[in-house]
Design a protein around this motif. Structure first.
Motif, PDB file in Angstrom:
ATOM      1  N   ASP A  51      -9.197 -20.557  27.818  1.00  0.00           N
ATOM      2  CA  ASP A  51      -8.726 -20.591  26.047  1.00  0.00           C
ATOM      3  C   ASP A  51      -9.214 -21.013  25.627  1.00  0.00           C
ATOM      4  O   ASP A  51      -9.890 -22.213  26.193  1.00  0.00           O
ATOM      5  CB  ASP A  51      -7.419 -20.071  26.297  1.00  0.00           C
ATOM      6  CG  ASP A  51      -6.648 -19.229  26.541  1.00  0.00           C
ATOM      7  OD1 ASP A  51      -7.170 -18.781  27.565  1.00  0.00           O
ATOM      8  OD2 ASP A  51      -5.074 -18.763  26.288  1.00  0.00           O
ATOM      9  N   ASP A  52      -9.927 -21.489  23.999  1.00  0.00           N
ATOM     10  CA  ASP A  52     -10.039 -21.961  22.520  1.00  0.00           C
ATOM     11  C   ASP A  52     -11.678 -22.506  22.881  1.00  0.00           C
ATOM     12  O   ASP A  52     -11.492 -23.076  21.958  1.00  0.00           O
ATOM     13  CB  ASP A  52      -9.215 -23.301  23.127  1.00  0.00           C
ATOM     14  CG  ASP A  52      -7.745 -22.814  22.515  1.00  0.00           C
ATOM     15  OD1 ASP A  52      -7.053 -21.674  22.607  1.00  0.00           O
ATOM     16  OD2 ASP A  52      -6.577 -23.767  23.007  1.00  0.00           O
ATOM     17  N   HIS A 102      -9.933 -14.622  20.872  1.00  0.00           N
ATOM     18  CA  HIS A 102      -7.952 -14.796  20.920  1.00  0.00           C
ATOM     19  C   HIS A 102      -8.427 -15.796  19.830  1.00  0.00           C
ATOM     20  O   HIS A 102      -7.690 -16.614  18.719  1.00  0.00           O
ATOM     21  CB  HIS A 102      -8.864 -16.905  21.369  1.00  0.00           C
ATOM     22  CG  HIS A 102      -7.569 -16.946  21.866  1.00  0.00           C
ATOM     23  ND1 HIS A 102      -6.469 -16.421  22.847  1.00  0.00           N
ATOM     24  CD2 HIS A 102      -7.406 -18.362  22.254  1.00  0.00           C
ATOM     25  CE1 HIS A 102      -5.812 -17.139  23.255  1.00  0.00           C
ATOM     26  NE2 HIS A 102      -6.087 -18.837  22.814  1.00  0.00           N
ATOM     27  N   HIS A 106      -6.838 -19.424  16.193  1.00  0.00           N
ATOM     28  CA  HIS A 106      -5.212 -19.850  16.521  1.00  0.00           C
ATOM     29  C   HIS A 106      -4.250 -20.039  15.963  1.00  0.00           C
ATOM     30  O   HIS A 106      -3.910 -20.844  15.957  1.00  0.00           O
ATOM     31  CB  HIS A 106      -5.791 -20.841  17.338  1.00  0.00           C
ATOM     32  CG  HIS A 106      -4.980 -20.636  18.558  1.00  0.00           C
ATOM     33  ND1 HIS A 106      -4.192 -21.543  18.756  1.00  0.00           N
ATOM     34  CD2 HIS A 106      -5.517 -20.922  20.104  1.00  0.00           C
ATOM     35  CE1 HIS A 106      -4.190 -22.119  19.945  1.00  0.00           C
ATOM     36  NE2 HIS A 106      -4.161 -20.751  20.799  1.00  0.00           N
ATOM     37  N   PRO A 142      -2.680 -16.471  20.787  1.00  0.00           N
ATOM     38  CA  PRO A 142      -2.216 -17.880  20.826  1.00  0.00           C
ATOM     39  C   PRO A 142      -1.211 -17.997  20.944  1.00  0.00           C
ATOM     40  O   PRO A 142      -0.145 -17.098  20.583  1.00  0.00           O
ATOM     41  CB  PRO A 142      -2.864 -18.500  19.366  1.00  0.00           C
ATOM     42  CG  PRO A 142      -3.887 -16.917  19.158  1.00  0.00           C
ATOM     43  CD  PRO A 142      -3.152 -15.862  19.374  1.00  0.00           C
ATOM     44  N   HIS A 206      -7.904 -25.456  20.447  1.00  0.00           N
ATOM     45  CA  HIS A 206      -7.312 -24.985  19.167  1.00  0.00           C
ATOM     46  C   HIS A 206      -8.542 -25.732  17.777  1.00  0.00           C
ATOM     47  O   HIS A 206      -7.929 -25.259  16.966  1.00  0.00           O
ATOM     48  CB  HIS A 206      -6.627 -23.943  18.771  1.00  0.00           C
ATOM     49  CG  HIS A 206      -5.698 -24.958  18.522  1.00  0.00           C
ATOM     50  ND1 HIS A 206      -4.524 -25.961  19.153  1.00  0.00           N
ATOM     51  CD2 HIS A 206      -4.695 -25.463  16.918  1.00  0.00           C
ATOM     52  CE1 HIS A 206      -3.423 -26.392  19.101  1.00  0.00           C
ATOM     53  NE2 HIS A 206      -3.865 -25.583  17.413  1.00  0.00           N
TER      54      HIS A 206
END
Length: 241
Positions: A51-52, A102, A106, A142, A206
């Motif tokens: 993620d991110d 994503h 976020h 998120p 994020h």
């Protein structure tokens, strides 16, 4: 029943409802607010998900590690960073990895208006599709936070919502040893339950591009060395559709 008992019963009911709502909104594997993809049924399968990103050095190094082990993973990218690093996004796709939405910025989607939710998902879809020249099919909320309108909006945009069943706890910098231990314990727990493993890791953060994620990259390298010789199969979330 006395007034005190009635008040206590009402308080208990309110607490139970609130607890159920929190579970549905935040527990990664909950299906109460709608269907989400967690993992397959083959306990010998592991999906590595990140993620991110995209996140410059960490993502670039991670791509090198995955290529060396000939493993494909799934990357859930933040639209605002995609807009800043489209070439890196194209490198992820060119290496054969799955890319997912994503959101743009976020946020905690479970607390946002329906309009903001659509803006976040549709905006991220747009920048990803602009960078890749192809549609995306997967979405991760998120923090895993959702409510029915989040999942409904994702479906309307052609996205399958994806959660996880192992948390590496690497969103704050921790040593690679700890990250690896968190993952391996989760894999063995899932194997004992006859479930595949969907591992939540981070190649970015994020708060901005440049977050320190090299311990997650190192843990990935060690994990692949540890499990590839055991006959375990590394997959992407697309393999579970």
């Amino acid at each position: 029943m006395t007034s005190i008992q009635l008040a206590a019963a009402a308080a208990f009911t309110t607490a139970a409802v609130a607890g159920a709502a929190a579970y549905a909104a935040l527990w990664p594997q909950s299906q109460l607010f709608g269907r989400v993809l967690v993992a397959g049924s083959n306990p010998d399968e592991i999906a590595l998900t990140y993620d991110d990103g995209p996140n410059d050095a960490a993502t670039e190094r991670l791509l090198e590690v995955l290529a060396r082990h000939e493993v494909h993973a799934t990357f859930f990218l933040i639209g605002g960073f995609v807009r800043q690093r489209p070439a890196l996004v194209r490198s992820i796709a060119a290496a054969g990895h799955v890319i997912g939405n994503h959101t743009m910025t976020h946020p905690w989607l479970s607390w946002q208006s329906a309009a903001r939710i659509r803006e976040e998902l549709a905006g991220c879809n747009a920048v990803l599709e602009d960078a890749l020249g192809a549609p995306v099919h997967f979405f991760r909320a998120p923090h895993g936070a959702r409510r029915p309108v989040v999942l409904q909006t994702a479906r309307e945009l052609g996205l399958t919502a994806v959660q996880w069943n192992i948390t590496a706890f690497d969103w704050n910098p921790i040593p690679a040893d700890e990250i690896l231990g968190n993952i391996t314990r989760g894999i063995e727990r899932n194997r004992s339950r006859k479930r595949a493993s969907n591992v939540l890791l981070h190649d970015g953060g994020h708060l901005g591009i440049g977050q320190p994620r090299m311990p997650s990259v190192e843990a990935t390298d060690r994990l692949l060395q540890q499990y590839k010789s055991t006959g375990m199969r590394f997959v992407t979330v697309a393999d579970w559709i």
